[in-house]
Design an enzyme around this catalytic site. Structure first.
Site, PDB file in Angstrom:
ATOM      1  N   HIS A  55      11.850   5.687   0.042  1.00 58.53           N
ATOM      2  CA  HIS A  55      11.986   6.962   1.083  1.00 58.53           C
ATOM      3  C   HIS A  55      11.542   6.568   3.091  1.00 58.53           C
ATOM      4  O   HIS A  55      12.043   5.693   3.377  1.00 58.53           O
ATOM      5  CB  HIS A  55       9.973   6.429   1.524  1.00 58.53           C
ATOM      6  CG  HIS A  55       9.378   7.469   2.342  1.00 58.53           C
ATOM      7  ND1 HIS A  55       8.854   8.676   1.129  1.00 58.53           N
ATOM      8  CD2 HIS A  55       8.615   7.092   3.864  1.00 58.53           C
ATOM      9  CE1 HIS A  55       8.481   9.274   2.435  1.00 58.53           C
ATOM     10  NE2 HIS A  55       8.124   8.751   3.844  1.00 58.53           N
ATOM     11  N   ASP A  59      -4.379  12.876  -0.069  1.00 59.97           N
ATOM     12  CA  ASP A  59      -3.390  13.082   0.860  1.00 59.97           C
ATOM     13  C   ASP A  59      -3.155  13.872   1.889  1.00 59.97           C
ATOM     14  O   ASP A  59      -3.000  14.375   3.134  1.00 59.97           O
ATOM     15  CB  ASP A  59      -2.355  11.862   0.917  1.00 59.97           C
ATOM     16  CG  ASP A  59      -1.044  11.862   2.250  1.00 59.97           C
ATOM     17  OD1 ASP A  59      -1.366  11.454   3.432  1.00 59.97           O
ATOM     18  OD2 ASP A  59      -0.041  12.566   1.934  1.00 59.97           O
ATOM     19  N   ARG A 110      -5.229  15.818   9.453  1.00 59.59           N
ATOM     20  CA  ARG A 110      -4.625  15.152  10.222  1.00 59.59           C
ATOM     21  C   ARG A 110      -4.197  15.739  11.863  1.00 59.59           C
ATOM     22  O   ARG A 110      -4.383  15.520  12.941  1.00 59.59           O
ATOM     23  CB  ARG A 110      -4.413  13.505   9.997  1.00 59.59           C
ATOM     24  CG  ARG A 110      -4.776  12.364   9.801  1.00 59.59           C
ATOM     25  CD  ARG A 110      -4.245  11.800   8.950  1.00 59.59           C
ATOM     26  NE  ARG A 110      -3.339  10.609   9.637  1.00 59.59           N
ATOM     27  CZ  ARG A 110      -1.944  10.334   8.834  1.00 59.59           C
ATOM     28  NH1 ARG A 110      -2.137  11.374   7.475  1.00 59.59           N
ATOM     29  NH2 ARG A 110      -0.611  10.409   9.970  1.00 59.59           N
ATOM     30  N   SER A 147      -0.454   6.556   4.380  1.00 63.80           N
ATOM     31  CA  SER A 147       0.371   8.401   3.963  1.00 63.80           C
ATOM     32  C   SER A 147       1.063   8.532   2.683  1.00 63.80           C
ATOM     33  O   SER A 147       1.591   8.433   1.880  1.00 63.80           O
ATOM     34  CB  SER A 147       0.076   8.935   4.241  1.00 63.80           C
ATOM     35  OG  SER A 147       1.093  10.337   4.367  1.00 63.80           O
ATOM     36  N   LYS A 193       2.445   8.176  -1.774  1.00 66.01           N
ATOM     37  CA  LYS A 193       2.759   8.936  -2.330  1.00 66.01           C
ATOM     38  C   LYS A 193       3.782   8.097  -3.410  1.00 66.01           C
ATOM     39  O   LYS A 193       4.358   8.324  -4.304  1.00 66.01           O
ATOM     40  CB  LYS A 193       3.722  10.286  -1.672  1.00 66.01           C
ATOM     41  CG  LYS A 193       2.516  10.829  -1.142  1.00 66.01           C
ATOM     42  CD  LYS A 193       3.333  11.772  -0.260  1.00 66.01           C
ATOM     43  CE  LYS A 193       3.085  11.182   1.313  1.00 66.01           C
ATOM     44  NZ  LYS A 193       3.093  12.395   2.462  1.00 66.01           N
TER      45      LYS A 193
END
Ligand code: URA
Ligand code: CA
Length: 432
Positions: A82, A161, A168, A183, A187
Protein backbone atom coordinates in the site's frame (compact mmCIF):
# COMPACT_ATOMS: atom_id res chain seq x y z
CA UNK A 1 -23.98 2.11 26.39
CA UNK A 2 -24.48 5.76 25.44
CA UNK A 3 -22.49 7.48 22.71
CA UNK A 4 -22.30 10.70 24.74
CA UNK A 5 -20.36 8.84 27.44
CA UNK A 6 -17.91 7.44 24.88
CA UNK A 7 -17.34 10.94 23.50
CA UNK A 8 -16.84 12.47 26.97
CA UNK A 9 -14.42 9.75 27.98
CA UNK A 10 -12.20 10.37 24.95
CA UNK A 11 -12.56 14.14 25.33
CA UNK A 12 -11.13 13.77 28.85
CA UNK A 13 -8.16 11.79 27.57
CA UNK A 14 -9.18 8.38 28.85
CA UNK A 15 -8.64 5.09 27.06
CA UNK A 16 -11.65 3.56 25.28
CA UNK A 17 -12.34 -0.15 25.71
CA UNK A 18 -12.68 -2.55 22.81
CA UNK A 19 -16.44 -2.75 23.50
CA UNK A 20 -16.81 1.05 23.39
CA UNK A 21 -14.94 1.24 20.09
CA UNK A 22 -17.05 -1.58 18.62
CA UNK A 23 -20.23 0.10 19.87
CA UNK A 24 -19.30 3.30 18.04
CA UNK A 25 -18.18 1.66 14.79
CA UNK A 26 -21.21 -0.65 14.54
CA UNK A 27 -23.66 2.06 15.53
CA UNK A 28 -22.22 4.58 13.10
CA UNK A 29 -22.19 2.07 10.21
CA UNK A 30 -25.84 1.16 10.92
CA UNK A 31 -26.77 4.84 11.13
CA UNK A 32 -27.91 4.51 14.75
CA UNK A 33 -25.26 7.02 15.74
CA UNK A 34 -25.68 10.38 13.96
CA UNK A 35 -22.93 12.31 12.17
CA UNK A 36 -22.78 14.99 14.88
CA UNK A 37 -21.82 12.47 17.56
CA UNK A 38 -19.35 10.72 15.25
CA UNK A 39 -17.74 14.08 14.41
CA UNK A 40 -17.46 14.96 18.09
CA UNK A 41 -15.67 11.67 18.72
CA UNK A 42 -13.39 12.17 15.69
CA UNK A 43 -12.42 15.60 17.06
CA UNK A 44 -11.80 14.15 20.52
CA UNK A 45 -9.55 11.48 18.97
CA UNK A 46 -7.84 14.16 16.91
CA UNK A 47 -6.83 16.04 20.08
CA UNK A 48 -6.39 13.18 22.56
CA UNK A 49 -4.93 10.52 20.26
CA UNK A 50 -5.28 6.79 20.79
CA UNK A 51 -3.14 4.12 22.39
CA UNK A 52 -1.72 1.32 20.26
CA UNK A 53 -4.40 -1.02 21.62
CA UNK A 54 -7.24 1.42 20.86
CA UNK A 55 -5.89 1.92 17.35
CA UNK A 56 -5.76 -1.86 16.76
CA UNK A 57 -9.29 -2.25 18.16
CA UNK A 58 -10.56 0.53 15.88
CA UNK A 59 -8.89 -1.16 12.90
CA UNK A 60 -10.50 -4.54 13.58
CA UNK A 61 -13.90 -3.00 14.29
CA UNK A 62 -13.75 -1.30 10.88
CA UNK A 63 -12.68 -4.57 9.21
CA UNK A 64 -15.73 -6.24 10.80
CA UNK A 65 -18.08 -3.50 9.59
CA UNK A 66 -18.30 -5.05 6.10
CA UNK A 67 -17.31 -7.80 3.75
CA UNK A 68 -13.96 -9.55 4.13
CA UNK A 69 -12.24 -11.06 1.12
CA UNK A 70 -11.33 -14.68 1.72
CA UNK A 71 -8.15 -15.48 -0.18
CA UNK A 72 -7.62 -18.84 1.52
CA UNK A 73 -8.18 -20.66 -1.78
CA UNK A 74 -5.00 -19.06 -3.08
CA UNK A 75 -1.95 -21.05 -2.05
CA UNK A 76 0.93 -19.18 -0.43
CA UNK A 77 1.35 -16.04 1.62
CA UNK A 78 -0.62 -13.13 0.19
CA UNK A 79 1.47 -9.99 0.58
CA UNK A 80 -0.19 -6.69 -0.24
CA UNK A 81 1.48 -3.35 -0.83
CA UNK A 82 0.00 0.00 0.00
CA UNK A 83 1.19 3.47 -0.81
CA UNK A 84 -0.04 6.47 1.15
CA UNK A 85 -0.46 8.28 -2.14
CA UNK A 86 1.61 10.49 -4.34
CA UNK A 87 1.99 12.10 -7.70
CA UNK A 88 2.96 10.00 -10.73
CA UNK A 89 3.30 6.93 -8.52
CA UNK A 90 3.45 4.10 -11.03
CA UNK A 91 4.78 1.58 -8.49
CA UNK A 92 1.89 -0.92 -8.42
CA UNK A 93 1.86 -1.35 -12.20
CA UNK A 94 5.50 -2.42 -12.08
CA UNK A 95 5.66 -4.15 -8.72
CA UNK A 96 2.64 -6.43 -9.13
CA UNK A 97 3.80 -8.26 -12.30
CA UNK A 98 7.43 -8.21 -11.16
CA UNK A 99 6.70 -9.96 -7.86
CA UNK A 100 4.20 -12.31 -9.53
CA UNK A 101 6.93 -13.30 -12.01
CA UNK A 102 8.71 -14.95 -9.05
CA UNK A 103 5.66 -17.12 -8.41
CA UNK A 104 4.34 -14.98 -5.55
CA UNK A 105 0.53 -14.57 -5.57
CA UNK A 106 -0.58 -10.95 -6.04
CA UNK A 107 -4.32 -10.52 -5.51
CA UNK A 108 -4.67 -6.77 -5.54
CA UNK A 109 -7.57 -4.40 -5.13
CA UNK A 110 -6.79 -0.87 -6.19
CA UNK A 111 -8.52 2.47 -6.24
CA UNK A 112 -9.19 5.33 -8.61
CA UNK A 113 -7.55 8.71 -8.49
CA UNK A 114 -8.98 11.79 -6.82
CA UNK A 115 -7.62 15.33 -6.71
CA UNK A 116 -3.89 15.65 -7.38
CA UNK A 117 -3.18 11.91 -7.05
CA UNK A 118 -3.76 9.20 -9.63
CA UNK A 119 -5.15 5.68 -9.18
CA UNK A 120 -3.94 2.36 -10.54
CA UNK A 121 -7.42 1.40 -11.79
CA UNK A 122 -7.69 4.49 -14.01
CA UNK A 123 -4.21 3.82 -15.37
CA UNK A 124 -5.11 0.23 -16.28
CA UNK A 125 -8.25 1.45 -18.03
CA UNK A 126 -6.08 3.28 -20.55
CA UNK A 127 -5.36 -0.18 -22.02
CA UNK A 128 -8.10 -0.96 -24.56
CA UNK A 129 -10.47 -3.69 -23.42
CA UNK A 130 -8.99 -4.14 -19.95
CA UNK A 131 -11.67 -4.81 -17.36
CA UNK A 132 -11.31 -3.99 -13.70
CA UNK A 133 -14.63 -5.43 -12.52
CA UNK A 134 -14.02 -9.14 -12.00
CA UNK A 135 -16.11 -11.61 -9.98
CA UNK A 136 -14.56 -12.92 -6.79
CA UNK A 137 -14.36 -16.45 -8.21
CA UNK A 138 -12.60 -15.27 -11.35
CA UNK A 139 -10.25 -13.07 -9.29
CA UNK A 140 -9.13 -16.11 -7.30
CA UNK A 141 -8.85 -18.30 -10.40
CA UNK A 142 -6.70 -15.68 -12.16
CA UNK A 143 -4.31 -15.48 -9.22
CA UNK A 144 -4.09 -19.25 -8.92
CA UNK A 145 -3.35 -19.58 -12.64
CA UNK A 146 -1.16 -16.56 -13.29
CA UNK A 147 -0.22 -15.35 -9.75
CA UNK A 148 -1.68 -11.95 -10.63
CA UNK A 149 -4.92 -10.02 -10.80
CA UNK A 150 -5.63 -6.35 -10.12
CA UNK A 151 -9.27 -5.33 -9.73
CA UNK A 152 -11.28 -2.32 -8.60
CA UNK A 153 -12.09 -2.23 -4.89
CA UNK A 154 -15.38 -3.96 -4.16
CA UNK A 155 -18.17 -1.81 -2.80
CA UNK A 156 -18.67 -3.57 0.52
CA UNK A 157 -15.23 -3.45 2.14
CA UNK A 158 -14.95 -1.42 5.36
CA UNK A 159 -18.14 0.68 5.09
CA UNK A 160 -17.28 2.18 8.50
CA UNK A 161 -14.08 3.60 7.04
CA UNK A 162 -15.91 5.02 4.02
CA UNK A 163 -18.35 6.87 6.28
CA UNK A 164 -15.65 7.99 8.71
CA UNK A 165 -13.35 9.20 5.96
CA UNK A 166 -16.11 11.26 4.34
CA UNK A 167 -16.97 12.75 7.74
CA UNK A 168 -13.34 13.49 8.64
CA UNK A 169 -12.90 15.17 5.28
CA UNK A 170 -15.48 17.84 6.16
CA UNK A 171 -14.77 18.19 9.89
CA UNK A 172 -11.05 18.97 9.86
CA UNK A 173 -10.10 15.58 11.32
CA UNK A 174 -8.32 13.82 8.45
CA UNK A 175 -4.85 14.52 9.74
CA UNK A 176 -4.87 12.27 12.78
CA UNK A 177 -2.30 9.48 12.85
CA UNK A 178 -4.42 6.83 14.64
CA UNK A 179 -7.34 7.49 12.29
CA UNK A 180 -5.22 7.46 9.11
CA UNK A 181 -3.38 4.33 10.27
CA UNK A 182 -6.55 2.39 11.15
CA UNK A 183 -8.22 3.55 7.93
CA UNK A 184 -5.41 2.23 5.75
CA UNK A 185 -4.78 -0.99 7.69
CA UNK A 186 -8.49 -1.90 7.88
CA UNK A 187 -8.76 -1.81 4.09
CA UNK A 188 -5.69 -4.02 3.59
CA UNK A 189 -6.86 -6.55 6.18
CA UNK A 190 -10.41 -6.67 4.78
CA UNK A 191 -8.91 -7.24 1.32
CA UNK A 192 -7.33 -10.45 2.62
CA UNK A 193 -3.67 -9.56 3.13
CA UNK A 194 -1.57 -11.97 5.22
CA UNK A 195 1.34 -9.53 5.26
CA UNK A 196 1.64 -5.89 4.26
CA UNK A 197 4.39 -3.71 2.80
CA UNK A 198 3.69 -0.02 3.29
CA UNK A 199 5.18 2.74 1.20
CA UNK A 200 4.79 5.80 3.37
CA UNK A 201 5.44 8.92 1.33
CA UNK A 202 7.24 11.91 2.80
CA UNK A 203 7.36 15.43 1.43
CA UNK A 204 5.44 18.26 -0.14
CA UNK A 205 3.50 15.94 -2.48
CA UNK A 206 2.37 13.63 0.34
CA UNK A 207 -0.01 13.53 3.33
CA UNK A 208 2.94 13.55 5.71
CA UNK A 209 5.10 16.57 5.03
CA UNK A 210 7.94 15.75 7.43
CA UNK A 211 10.00 12.65 8.05
CA UNK A 212 9.03 12.70 11.75
CA UNK A 213 5.29 12.60 10.99
CA UNK A 214 5.74 9.94 8.34
CA UNK A 215 7.77 7.82 10.73
CA UNK A 216 5.12 8.11 13.41
CA UNK A 217 2.42 7.03 10.94
CA UNK A 218 4.56 4.13 9.73
CA UNK A 219 5.30 2.96 13.29
CA UNK A 220 1.62 3.14 14.17
CA UNK A 221 0.71 0.93 11.21
CA UNK A 222 3.52 -1.56 11.86
CA UNK A 223 2.28 -1.84 15.46
CA UNK A 224 -1.32 -2.40 14.33
CA UNK A 225 0.00 -5.16 12.05
CA UNK A 226 1.80 -6.91 14.88
CA UNK A 227 -1.23 -6.61 17.19
CA UNK A 228 -3.60 -8.13 14.64
CA UNK A 229 -1.26 -10.85 13.35
CA UNK A 230 -0.37 -9.36 9.97
CA UNK A 231 3.39 -8.92 9.62
CA UNK A 232 3.84 -5.36 8.37
CA UNK A 233 6.93 -3.51 7.20
CA UNK A 234 7.16 0.12 6.12
CA UNK A 235 9.42 2.03 3.77
CA UNK A 236 9.60 5.82 4.08
CA UNK A 237 10.08 7.11 0.55
CA UNK A 238 10.48 10.58 -0.84
CA UNK A 239 7.59 12.46 -2.42
CA UNK A 240 9.07 15.94 -2.44
CA UNK A 241 9.30 15.49 -6.22
CA UNK A 242 7.16 13.16 -8.38
CA UNK A 243 8.23 9.54 -8.68
CA UNK A 244 9.56 8.59 -12.10
CA UNK A 245 9.04 10.98 -14.99
CA UNK A 246 5.46 10.46 -16.15
CA UNK A 247 2.29 11.88 -14.57
CA UNK A 248 -0.91 10.86 -16.34
CA UNK A 249 -2.65 7.59 -17.03
CA UNK A 250 -1.45 6.24 -20.42
CA UNK A 251 1.89 8.01 -19.92
CA UNK A 252 2.39 6.08 -16.68
CA UNK A 253 1.45 2.79 -18.30
CA UNK A 254 4.16 3.45 -20.88
CA UNK A 255 6.57 4.23 -18.03
CA UNK A 256 5.62 0.99 -16.26
CA UNK A 257 6.25 -1.00 -19.47
CA UNK A 258 9.67 0.65 -19.86
CA UNK A 259 10.52 -0.14 -16.23
CA UNK A 260 9.44 -3.78 -16.54
CA UNK A 261 11.79 -3.99 -19.54
CA UNK A 262 14.65 -2.57 -17.47
CA UNK A 263 14.55 0.85 -19.14
CA UNK A 264 12.63 2.83 -16.55
CA UNK A 265 13.56 5.92 -14.53
CA UNK A 266 16.17 5.26 -11.85
CA UNK A 267 14.07 6.34 -8.86
CA UNK A 268 10.99 4.32 -9.85
CA UNK A 269 13.16 1.25 -10.48
CA UNK A 270 14.91 1.65 -7.12
CA UNK A 271 11.66 2.05 -5.18
CA UNK A 272 10.15 -1.00 -6.90
CA UNK A 273 13.22 -3.10 -6.03
CA UNK A 274 13.15 -1.87 -2.41
CA UNK A 275 9.45 -2.59 -1.88
CA UNK A 276 9.58 -5.76 -3.96
CA UNK A 277 12.44 -7.31 -2.02
CA UNK A 278 10.50 -6.79 1.23
CA UNK A 279 7.50 -8.54 -0.38
CA UNK A 280 9.65 -11.45 -1.55
CA UNK A 281 11.07 -11.93 1.96
CA UNK A 282 7.60 -11.74 3.57
CA UNK A 283 6.45 -14.42 1.10
CA UNK A 284 9.30 -16.67 2.24
CA UNK A 285 10.71 -16.86 -1.30
CA UNK A 286 14.07 -15.51 -0.13
CA UNK A 287 15.66 -15.28 3.29
CA UNK A 288 17.39 -11.93 2.79
CA UNK A 289 16.42 -8.73 0.98
CA UNK A 290 19.75 -8.87 -0.86
CA UNK A 291 18.89 -12.25 -2.41
CA UNK A 292 15.36 -11.04 -3.11
CA UNK A 293 16.66 -8.01 -4.97
CA UNK A 294 18.86 -10.18 -7.22
CA UNK A 295 15.85 -12.41 -8.02
CA UNK A 296 13.79 -9.36 -8.98
CA UNK A 297 16.58 -7.93 -11.14
CA UNK A 298 16.88 -11.28 -12.91
CA UNK A 299 13.12 -11.34 -13.57
CA UNK A 300 13.47 -7.96 -15.32
CA UNK A 301 16.57 -8.96 -17.30
CA UNK A 302 15.19 -12.33 -18.43
CA UNK A 303 11.95 -10.79 -19.69
CA UNK A 304 9.87 -12.79 -17.19
CA UNK A 305 8.44 -9.60 -15.64
CA UNK A 306 7.20 -8.05 -18.88
CA UNK A 307 5.83 -11.46 -20.02
CA UNK A 308 3.88 -11.66 -16.76
CA UNK A 309 2.45 -8.21 -17.45
CA UNK A 310 1.36 -9.28 -20.96
CA UNK A 311 -0.40 -12.39 -19.68
CA UNK A 312 -2.08 -10.28 -17.00
CA UNK A 313 -3.44 -7.88 -19.64
CA UNK A 314 -4.64 -10.79 -21.82
CA UNK A 315 -6.37 -12.44 -18.88
CA UNK A 316 -8.40 -9.33 -18.08
CA UNK A 317 -9.34 -8.57 -21.70
CA UNK A 318 -6.67 -5.92 -22.31
CA UNK A 319 -4.79 -5.38 -25.56
CA UNK A 320 -1.34 -6.72 -24.64
CA UNK A 321 0.16 -5.57 -27.94
CA UNK A 322 0.65 -2.17 -26.23
CA UNK A 323 3.68 -3.73 -24.57
CA UNK A 324 5.51 -3.93 -27.92
CA UNK A 325 3.86 -0.85 -29.38
CA UNK A 326 3.02 1.73 -26.68
CA UNK A 327 1.78 4.16 -29.38
CA UNK A 328 -1.41 2.07 -29.28
CA UNK A 329 -2.14 3.65 -25.88
CA UNK A 330 -4.37 6.76 -25.87
CA UNK A 331 -2.34 9.67 -27.22
CA UNK A 332 -2.78 13.39 -26.63
CA UNK A 333 -3.18 15.60 -29.71
CA UNK A 334 -0.49 18.12 -28.75
CA UNK A 335 2.99 17.86 -27.27
CA UNK A 336 4.38 21.10 -25.86
CA UNK A 337 7.89 21.60 -24.46
CA UNK A 338 8.51 23.97 -21.54
CA UNK A 339 12.06 25.36 -21.85
CA UNK A 340 14.24 26.35 -18.90
CA UNK A 341 14.67 30.11 -18.56
CA UNK A 342 18.16 29.92 -17.02
CA UNK A 343 21.19 27.68 -16.54
CA UNK A 344 21.79 25.81 -13.30
CA UNK A 345 20.68 22.73 -11.41
CA UNK A 346 17.10 21.73 -10.71
CA UNK A 347 16.84 22.02 -6.93
CA UNK A 348 13.10 21.58 -6.36
CA UNK A 349 10.07 20.19 -8.21
CA UNK A 350 6.77 20.67 -6.36
CA UNK A 351 5.04 17.32 -6.81
CA UNK A 352 1.69 18.41 -5.42
CA UNK A 353 1.32 21.30 -7.88
CA UNK A 354 2.38 19.18 -10.86
CA UNK A 355 -0.35 16.75 -9.85
CA UNK A 356 -2.81 19.63 -9.88
CA UNK A 357 -1.64 20.74 -13.35
CA UNK A 358 -2.06 17.16 -14.65
CA UNK A 359 -5.57 17.19 -13.20
CA UNK A 360 -6.31 20.52 -14.93
CA UNK A 361 -5.19 18.99 -18.24
CA UNK A 362 -7.81 16.28 -17.67
CA UNK A 363 -5.63 13.45 -16.28
CA UNK A 364 -7.39 13.48 -12.90
CA UNK A 365 -10.68 14.16 -11.22
CA UNK A 366 -11.63 17.27 -9.27
CA UNK A 367 -14.80 15.46 -8.14
CA UNK A 368 -15.68 11.77 -8.02
CA UNK A 369 -17.87 11.89 -11.14
CA UNK A 370 -15.45 13.63 -13.51
CA UNK A 371 -14.49 11.70 -16.64
CA UNK A 372 -10.73 11.57 -17.15
CA UNK A 373 -8.75 12.06 -20.32
CA UNK A 374 -6.42 9.05 -20.44
CA UNK A 375 -3.87 10.37 -22.95
CA UNK A 376 -2.95 13.69 -21.32
CA UNK A 377 -0.36 14.50 -18.67
CA UNK A 378 3.20 15.57 -18.06
CA UNK A 379 6.62 14.01 -18.56
CA UNK A 380 9.55 15.42 -16.63
CA UNK A 381 12.74 15.77 -18.65
CA UNK A 382 14.71 17.00 -15.64
CA UNK A 383 14.64 15.83 -12.02
CA UNK A 384 16.07 17.28 -8.83
CA UNK A 385 19.88 17.32 -9.05
CA UNK A 386 19.98 17.41 -12.86
CA UNK A 387 21.98 20.14 -14.61
CA UNK A 388 19.93 22.22 -17.02
CA UNK A 389 20.85 24.73 -19.72
CA UNK A 390 18.67 27.67 -20.70
CA UNK A 391 16.31 26.58 -23.49
CA UNK A 392 16.39 22.85 -22.62
CA UNK A 393 12.99 21.32 -21.97
CA UNK A 394 12.15 20.91 -18.29
CA UNK A 395 8.89 19.11 -18.89
CA UNK A 396 6.72 18.01 -21.80
CA UNK A 397 2.99 18.75 -21.68
CA UNK A 398 0.69 16.23 -23.39
CA UNK A 399 -2.57 18.04 -24.01
CA UNK A 400 -5.68 17.78 -26.10
CA UNK A 401 -5.84 21.55 -26.30
CA UNK A 402 -3.38 23.45 -28.44
CA UNK A 403 -3.17 26.45 -26.12
CA UNK A 404 -1.98 25.71 -22.59
CA UNK A 405 -1.17 29.30 -21.57
CA UNK A 406 -3.26 28.96 -18.42
CA UNK A 407 -0.93 26.33 -16.97
CA UNK A 408 2.48 27.51 -18.19
CA UNK A 409 2.94 29.99 -15.36
CA UNK A 410 1.94 27.35 -12.84
CA UNK A 411 4.38 24.85 -14.37
CA UNK A 412 7.28 27.30 -14.08
CA UNK A 413 6.38 27.90 -10.45
CA UNK A 414 6.83 24.15 -9.81
CA UNK A 415 10.54 24.27 -10.69
CA UNK A 416 13.37 25.91 -8.78
CA UNK A 417 16.71 26.23 -10.55
CA UNK A 418 19.75 27.08 -8.44
CA UNK A 419 23.48 27.35 -8.80
CA UNK A 420 24.12 24.60 -6.31
CA UNK A 421 23.54 20.94 -7.02
CA UNK A 422 21.73 18.87 -4.40
CA UNK A 423 20.95 15.16 -4.53
CA UNK A 424 17.59 13.99 -3.25
CA UNK A 425 17.24 10.97 -0.97
CA UNK A 426 14.76 8.42 -2.28
CA UNK A 427 14.55 5.96 0.63
CA UNK A 428 14.54 7.73 3.99
CA UNK A 429 14.14 4.75 6.29
CA UNK A 430 12.95 1.15 6.64
CA UNK A 431 10.78 0.05 9.55
CA UNK A 432 10.75 -3.70 9.98
N1 URA B 1 -5.70 7.33 3.23
C1 URA B 1 -6.63 6.52 3.76
O1 URA B 1 -6.94 5.47 3.20
N2 URA B 1 -7.20 6.89 4.91
C2 URA B 1 -6.91 8.01 5.56
O2 URA B 1 -7.47 8.27 6.60
C3 URA B 1 -5.95 8.87 4.99
C4 URA B 1 -5.35 8.49 3.82
CA1 CA C 1 5.65 8.25 -12.70
Amino acid sequence: MRMVDVISKKRDGQVLSKEEIQFFVTGYTNEQIPDYQASALAMAIFFQGMTAQETADLTLAMVDSGEKIDLSEIAGIKVDKHSTGGVGDTTTLVLAPLVAALGIPVAKMSGRGLGHTGGTIDKLESIAGFHVEVSKEEFITLVNQNQLSVVAQSGNLTPADKKMYALRDVTGTVNSIPMIASSIMSKKIAAGADAIVLDVKVGAGAFMKTKEEAKQLAETMVTIGSKVGRKTVAVLSDMSQPLGNAIGNALEVKEAIDTLKGQGPKDLTELVLTLGSQMVVLSNKADTVEKARVMLQQAIQSGAAIEKFKTFLDNQGGDSSVVDDPTKLPQAAFKIEIPALQNGFVSEIVAHDLGTVAMMLGAGRATKNDVIDLGVGLVLNKKVGDPVAKGESLITVYSNEEKVDAIIHKLYSCFTISEQQNHPTLIHELLL
